[in-house]
Motif scaffolding. Structure first.
Motif, short mmCIF file in Angstrom:
data_model
loop_
_atom_site.label_atom_id
_atom_site.label_comp_id
_atom_site.label_asym_id
_atom_site.label_seq_id
_atom_site.Cartn_x
_atom_site.Cartn_y
_atom_site.Cartn_z
N GLN A 1 0.87 -1.15 0.12
CA GLN A 1 -0.01 0.04 0.07
C GLN A 1 0.83 1.35 -0.26
OE1 GLN A 1 -3.25 0.27 -0.57
NE2 GLN A 1 -3.29 -1.86 -0.76
N HIS B 1 2.16 1.60 -3.39
CA HIS B 1 1.26 2.16 -4.43
C HIS B 1 0.90 3.62 -4.26
CE1 HIS B 1 -2.48 1.83 -7.00
NE2 HIS B 1 -3.08 2.51 -5.80
N ALA B 2 0.82 3.94 -3.01
CA ALA B 2 0.60 5.41 -2.68
C ALA B 2 1.64 6.33 -3.15
CB ALA B 2 0.39 5.67 -1.05
N ASP B 3 2.75 6.03 -2.91
CA ASP B 3 3.96 6.86 -3.25
C ASP B 3 3.92 6.69 -5.32
OD1 ASP B 3 4.60 7.23 -0.95
OD2 ASP B 3 6.29 5.78 -0.71
N LEU C 1 1.33 6.49 -7.07
CA LEU C 1 0.55 7.47 -7.52
C LEU C 1 0.95 8.83 -7.42
CD1 LEU C 1 -2.81 5.74 -5.86
CD2 LEU C 1 -2.29 5.80 -8.18
N LYS C 2 1.63 9.05 -6.32
CA LYS C 2 2.07 10.36 -6.20
C LYS C 2 3.12 10.96 -7.20
CE LYS C 2 4.40 13.69 -2.87
NZ LYS C 2 5.00 13.83 -1.66
N GLU D 1 -4.80 9.78 -10.45
CA GLU D 1 -5.17 8.67 -9.76
C GLU D 1 -6.30 7.73 -10.16
OE1 GLU D 1 -6.28 6.99 -5.08
OE2 GLU D 1 -5.51 9.08 -5.50
#
Length: 117
Positions: A14, A17-19, A21-22, A58
């Protein structure tokens, strides 16, 4: 040599994934082909034609993930070595020669290296 390992926990996945997307949103992805750059442009990315960078929102990534296959099969010459994914562990193979992963089609009835199920 074949070994099995679990590389990332769900929490670590997770975070990555978040990084990711950024990075896609803020830094973007460089495209070397104008034709290829048209694809994210038509799907909602902020595209700079001069730098050939597409900043990908995103929502676009989420849509791509919804349409991606949920499973696939890595084929092998020896049927016992065929690997369906997802798996609880990742199987890595090392050789003494330099090699690249291959995606191939069946040739003369041989099992393909990569199949989407």
């Amino acid at each position: 040599m074949i070994t099995q390992s679990q590389f990332l926990s769900s929490e670590e996945q997770q975070i990555i994934h978040a990084d990711s997307l950024k990075i896609l949103r803020e830094v973007g992805a460089l495209y070397h082909s104008d034709r290829a750059l048209d694809i994210p442009a038509k799907n909602g990315a902020d595209v700079d034609k001069d730098s050939k960078i597409a900043r990908i929102p995103e929502e676009m990534v989420d849509q791509a993930l919804k349409t991606a296959p949920k499973s696939f099969v890595l084929g092998a010459r020896v049927p016992e070595k065929i690997l369906p994914y997802p798996r609880p562990t990742v199987v890595m193979c090392w050789t003494t020669a330099a090699s690249l992963p291959a995606i191939s089609r069946p040739v003369n009835g041989a099992t393909p290296t990569f199949r989407i199920t």
